[in-house]
Write an enzyme that holds these catalytic residues in place. Structure first.
Site, PDB file in Angstrom:
ATOM      1  N   PRO A 198       0.882  -1.463  -0.023  1.00 19.26           N
ATOM      2  CA  PRO A 198      -0.120  -0.026   0.072  1.00 19.26           C
ATOM      3  C   PRO A 198       0.830   1.001   0.121  1.00 19.26           C
ATOM      4  O   PRO A 198       1.894   1.392   0.588  1.00 19.26           O
ATOM      5  CB  PRO A 198      -0.811  -0.210   1.330  1.00 19.26           C
ATOM      6  CG  PRO A 198      -0.900  -1.459   1.475  1.00 19.26           C
ATOM      7  CD  PRO A 198       0.369  -2.331   1.219  1.00 19.26           C
ATOM      8  N   GLY A 199       0.424   2.253  -0.685  1.00 20.94           N
ATOM      9  CA  GLY A 199       1.126   3.707  -0.759  1.00 20.94           C
ATOM     10  C   GLY A 199       2.254   3.729  -1.834  1.00 20.94           C
ATOM     11  O   GLY A 199       2.883   4.694  -1.998  1.00 20.94           O
ATOM     12  N   GLY A 201       2.058   3.850  -4.895  1.00 24.02           N
ATOM     13  CA  GLY A 201       1.604   4.892  -6.141  1.00 24.02           C
ATOM     14  C   GLY A 201       1.199   3.903  -7.183  1.00 24.02           C
ATOM     15  O   GLY A 201       1.089   4.220  -8.415  1.00 24.02           O
ATOM     16  N   LYS A 202       0.303   2.870  -7.023  1.00 25.55           N
ATOM     17  CA  LYS A 202      -0.316   1.957  -8.171  1.00 25.55           C
ATOM     18  C   LYS A 202      -1.409   2.656  -8.789  1.00 25.55           C
ATOM     19  O   LYS A 202      -1.362   2.880 -10.020  1.00 25.55           O
ATOM     20  CB  LYS A 202      -0.876   0.841  -7.691  1.00 25.55           C
ATOM     21  CG  LYS A 202       0.321  -0.006  -6.914  1.00 25.55           C
ATOM     22  CD  LYS A 202      -0.369  -1.522  -6.458  1.00 25.55           C
ATOM     23  CE  LYS A 202      -1.270  -1.296  -5.190  1.00 25.55           C
ATOM     24  NZ  LYS A 202      -0.526  -0.652  -3.894  1.00 25.55           N
ATOM     25  N   THR A 203      -2.312   3.629  -7.964  1.00 26.34           N
ATOM     26  CA  THR A 203      -3.474   4.255  -8.568  1.00 26.34           C
ATOM     27  C   THR A 203      -2.754   5.531  -9.396  1.00 26.34           C
ATOM     28  O   THR A 203      -3.114   5.812 -10.572  1.00 26.34           O
ATOM     29  CB  THR A 203      -4.154   4.907  -7.612  1.00 26.34           C
ATOM     30  OG1 THR A 203      -4.674   3.422  -7.008  1.00 26.34           O
ATOM     31  CG2 THR A 203      -5.498   5.632  -8.274  1.00 26.34           C
ATOM     32  N   HIS A 418      17.535  -1.248  30.655  1.00 25.39           N
ATOM     33  CA  HIS A 418      16.913  -2.240  29.634  1.00 25.39           C
ATOM     34  C   HIS A 418      17.181  -1.416  28.155  1.00 25.39           C
ATOM     35  O   HIS A 418      17.584  -2.158  27.215  1.00 25.39           O
ATOM     36  CB  HIS A 418      15.233  -1.976  29.627  1.00 25.39           C
ATOM     37  CG  HIS A 418      14.663  -2.976  28.765  1.00 25.39           C
ATOM     38  ND1 HIS A 418      14.212  -4.304  28.857  1.00 25.39           N
ATOM     39  CD2 HIS A 418      14.239  -2.756  27.373  1.00 25.39           C
ATOM     40  CE1 HIS A 418      13.814  -4.673  27.805  1.00 25.39           C
ATOM     41  NE2 HIS A 418      13.619  -3.706  26.982  1.00 25.39           N
ATOM     42  N   GLU A 419      16.870  -0.090  27.891  1.00 23.21           N
ATOM     43  CA  GLU A 419      17.412   0.429  26.455  1.00 23.21           C
ATOM     44  C   GLU A 419      18.981   0.377  26.381  1.00 23.21           C
ATOM     45  O   GLU A 419      19.586   0.166  25.450  1.00 23.21           O
ATOM     46  CB  GLU A 419      16.888   1.751  26.739  1.00 23.21           C
ATOM     47  CG  GLU A 419      15.362   1.982  26.803  1.00 23.21           C
ATOM     48  CD  GLU A 419      14.644   1.189  25.549  1.00 23.21           C
ATOM     49  OE1 GLU A 419      15.174   0.824  24.561  1.00 23.21           O
ATOM     50  OE2 GLU A 419      13.502   0.508  25.988  1.00 23.21           O
ATOM     51  N   HIS A 422      20.050  -2.736  25.189  1.00 27.23           N
ATOM     52  CA  HIS A 422      19.821  -2.748  23.305  1.00 27.23           C
ATOM     53  C   HIS A 422      21.039  -2.118  22.946  1.00 27.23           C
ATOM     54  O   HIS A 422      21.435  -2.903  21.857  1.00 27.23           O
ATOM     55  CB  HIS A 422      18.399  -2.333  23.221  1.00 27.23           C
ATOM     56  CG  HIS A 422      17.374  -2.913  23.526  1.00 27.23           C
ATOM     57  ND1 HIS A 422      17.048  -4.374  23.156  1.00 27.23           N
ATOM     58  CD2 HIS A 422      16.066  -2.717  24.189  1.00 27.23           C
ATOM     59  CE1 HIS A 422      15.869  -4.758  23.646  1.00 27.23           C
ATOM     60  NE2 HIS A 422      15.267  -3.819  24.152  1.00 27.23           N
ATOM     61  N   ASP A 494       9.907  -7.326  22.750  1.00 28.52           N
ATOM     62  CA  ASP A 494      11.323  -7.794  22.283  1.00 28.52           C
ATOM     63  C   ASP A 494      11.204  -9.332  22.189  1.00 28.52           C
ATOM     64  O   ASP A 494      11.671  -9.827  21.137  1.00 28.52           O
ATOM     65  CB  ASP A 494      12.478  -7.476  23.191  1.00 28.52           C
ATOM     66  CG  ASP A 494      12.516  -5.863  23.526  1.00 28.52           C
ATOM     67  OD1 ASP A 494      12.117  -5.277  22.419  1.00 28.52           O
ATOM     68  OD2 ASP A 494      12.798  -5.378  24.516  1.00 28.52           O
TER      69      ASP A 494
END
Length: 638
Positions: A198-199, A201-203, A418-419, A422, A494
């Site tokens: 989706p999005g 640019g098919k149309t 925690h972050e 990562h 996670d």
């Protein structure tokens, strides 16, 4: 309030006013009682009286008093024992008229309400016809026919997709010069199916084809064929192709083709339903005319796996044009199109923006630039700056910062560890994507975010890269176990993502020695009937092997990270202290904080990298703050 609602209200008010006026005039103002009438006669005030049945109408001697009316009892009407002698004795001129048959009053009391009911049901019928399109037009196609001059979109308006444009140039050339192809005995494909997320640019590409060819463009959505009445879909398909033949050469564009083109007989309820009959009619109409008639069908869908095979065979939708997500170069071109007409600051680097937006479609990039312009206006800037675009990108990818949610010190420090886990895991893995930003502020649905940006676009993935991704996902849980001694609920998402990736490595990619080079693909079926008929692709024993191998991979990665984090505990603590104080760090600042907390000989363990300069947010003048420069100096000293 719309115009129709105002008209209804005004009409109702006028109707009520007319009813009040009519019923108010049913009782005359000059009516007097029978007793008053006899008193006026005896007093000599009555000049004349006219009998109409039991009603009496007359005039007074005094002309200024005008007329009067009354009703007399049945036993005192004119006759031998009636009022005649009494009135004659009092010098009243007598007269009589034939009593009316009451037709006017009958119409007033019965015809007027009946008319109101007729008008009311006529209004309801008109509303129903408007909602259903009218019973007479229910089988008419809802396709919109655009004149050759209306589609103003050209290929230049569609950024990127050079190969896609070249592939559909044949369609444009055929519609412009059909005799050239007919002379060579060539036939253009009858149908062209554009497939992509989706999005993308098919149309827009379909409109560009119509604009370049200069032919009528008939657009319709797959859901427009379906209605509550049986046979309406097939009727609308016939009417649409009839309109197309009348306007040939032209283009029929069916958006969301999967809504009527799904596989037949795949459900539990059999294959004889309205949607499948509509598809049958569509298949017949496509085969019912030759390609030389100049009618080209274009369809668009983002779910080609659910389409019926008969729809994709040669002679119908012969050609499939894949419209994937834009590449880095194409994203730059798309951004250049969307910044036209906007005051863009000199500090904006579209290449940096495009590199930080992998996986975004053209619609996402358009929304990104629009969101950045809104942020610039909200902050009082006359230009769209780089910081506005970065803030808009972060809002689209990780969500907006939730200032209303405040964490206490213990929770904030737990989120920081925690972050930080990562980020440290990303710095330990050489093939991990560079760290762009780390924050312990609640953002979107998360309590903290560690964001990574890829150095370049990847089209295939090595096993080592996938292992690095798993370790980065488990970095938060590893930091909790290494520092807090126990896990928290913050790593739920996670674990889900890491388990999903590990299962794909074992079951789909065939990268595990336990299962060998065997790939089972995605087991999810589109239709319930297919799932029941096909069943599982592997035995229960194989499923147990997959589960055991997935669990082993995650445990080994987590244990290795916990051991490494305990070894580098000083760097993790240094990162957390600075993160708690500043709340948000760039990738370079996080890497510098870790290096300050570990021994120099341990620096070689940090084989990962951080995004260079992208994390720095310039101010209005494009200059960095003193805090950022000081952080760079500390990083250089380390």
């Amino acid at each position: 309030m719309d115009r129709n609602a105002r008209i209804r209200i005004i009409t109702a008010i006028l109707l009520v006013a007319v009813l009040f006026w009519v019923f108010a005039n049913l009782q005359p103002d000059d009516r007097i009682t029978y007793q008053q009438f006899r008193a006026e006669v005896e007093a000599g005030e009555v000049a004349s009286a006219t009998f109409i049945g039991q009603a009496v109408e007359g005039t007074f001697e005094d002309e200024e008093r005008g007329t009067f009316s009354t009703v007399v009892p049945p036993e005192v009407v004119l006759g031998p024992e009636g009022l005649e002698d009494f009135l004659v004795a009092n010098d009243v001129a007598l007269d009589a008229e034939v009593e009316a048959d009451g037709l006017g009053m009958l119409l007033l009391f019965f015809g007027f309400p009946l008319l109101l009911f007729i008008l009311f049901f006529w209004y309801l019928n008109r509303q129903a016809r408007g909602q259903m399109g009218g019973m007479a037009n229910v089988g008419k196609s809802k396709a919109k026919v655009h004149k050759p001059s209306e589609p103003t979109t050209r290929f230049d308006d569609v950024a990127g997709y050079k190969e896609v444009k070249q592939e559909i140039q044949e369609t444009v050339a055929f519609l412009r010069e059909p005799d050239k192809f007919r002379g060579a005995g060539a036939e253009i494909p009858k149908g062209m199916l554009m497939v992509g997320p989706p999005g993308t640019g098919k149309t827009l590409l379909a409109k560009a084809v119509a604009g370049e060819a200069g032919v009528p463009f008939i657009s319709v959505t797959g859901s427009d064929f379906m209605e509550m009445f049986v046979g309406v879909g097939a009727s609308r398909v016939r009417d649409m192709f009839k309109t197309a033949r009348e306007n040939a050469p032209c283009i029929i564009f069916i958006d969301e083709l999967d809504s009527i083109g799904r596989k037949r007989g795949a459900g539990l309820g059999g294959g004889h339903d309205e949607r499948e009959q509509t598809l049958n009619q569509l298949l017949g109409e496509i085969d019912g005319f030759e390609g030389s008639e100049g009618v080209v069908i274009m369809g668009a869908t983002n779910r080609p796996d659910v389409l019926d095979p008969a729809l994709l065979r040669p002679g119908r939708f012969d050609r499939q044009v894949a419209i994937p997500l834009p590449t880095l170069a194409e994203r730059i071109e798309i951004l250049e199109v969307h910044i036209k007409g906007k005051p863009i600051a000199d500090s904006v680097d579209l290449e940096v923006v495009a590199r930080g937006t992998p996986g975004m479609a053209g619609a996402d990039l358009r929304n990104l630039i629009n969101e950045a312009a809104l942020i610039a206006v909200r902050e009082g800037s006359e230009e769209v700056r780089m910081r506005d675009i970065e803030q808009a990108r972060e809002r689209q990818t990780i969500g907006r910062e939730r200032s209303s949610l405040r964490l206490d010190e213990d929770e904030k420090r737990a989120v920081a560890y925690h972050e930080g886990g990562h980020a440290l895991a990303a710095f330990l893995e050489e093939e991990a994507d560079p760290v762009y930003k780390i924050t312990c502020l609640p953002t979107g649905m998360a309590l903290g975010v560690t964001e990574q940006l890829p150095i370049d676009e990847r089209h295939i993935y090595l096993r080592s890269y996938l292992d690095a991704r798993i370790k980065v996902m488990l970095g938060g849980r590893a930091a909790e176990l290494a520092v807090l001694g126990q896990a928290t609920t913050g790593g739920q998402h996670d674990l889900v993502q890491a388990t999903k990736l590990a299962r794909a490595i074992v079951r789909e990619f065939g990268m595990s020695d336990a299962l060998g080079p065997v790939g089972y693909g995605d087991q999810q079926q589109v239709f319930l009937g297919e799932e029941l008929a096909r069943g599982s692709e592997y035995s229960d024993h194989t499923a147990q092997v997959i589960d055991d191998e997935v669990g082993r991979m995650l445990r080994v990665s987590l244990e290795a990270l916990v051991a490494r984090f305990r070894e580098l505990r000083g760097g993790l603590d240094s990162l957390v202290e600075e993160l708690v104080e500043s709340e948000t760090l760039t990738g370079e600042q996080a890497l510098a904080a870790i290096r300050r907390g570990i021994d120099p000989e341990q620096h070689q363990l940090l084989r990962g990298s951080a995004v260079v300069n992208n994390g720095q947010r310039p101010d209005l003048d494009g200059q960095r703050s003193e805090e950022e420069e000081a952080a760079e100096e500390r990083a250089g000293m380390a």
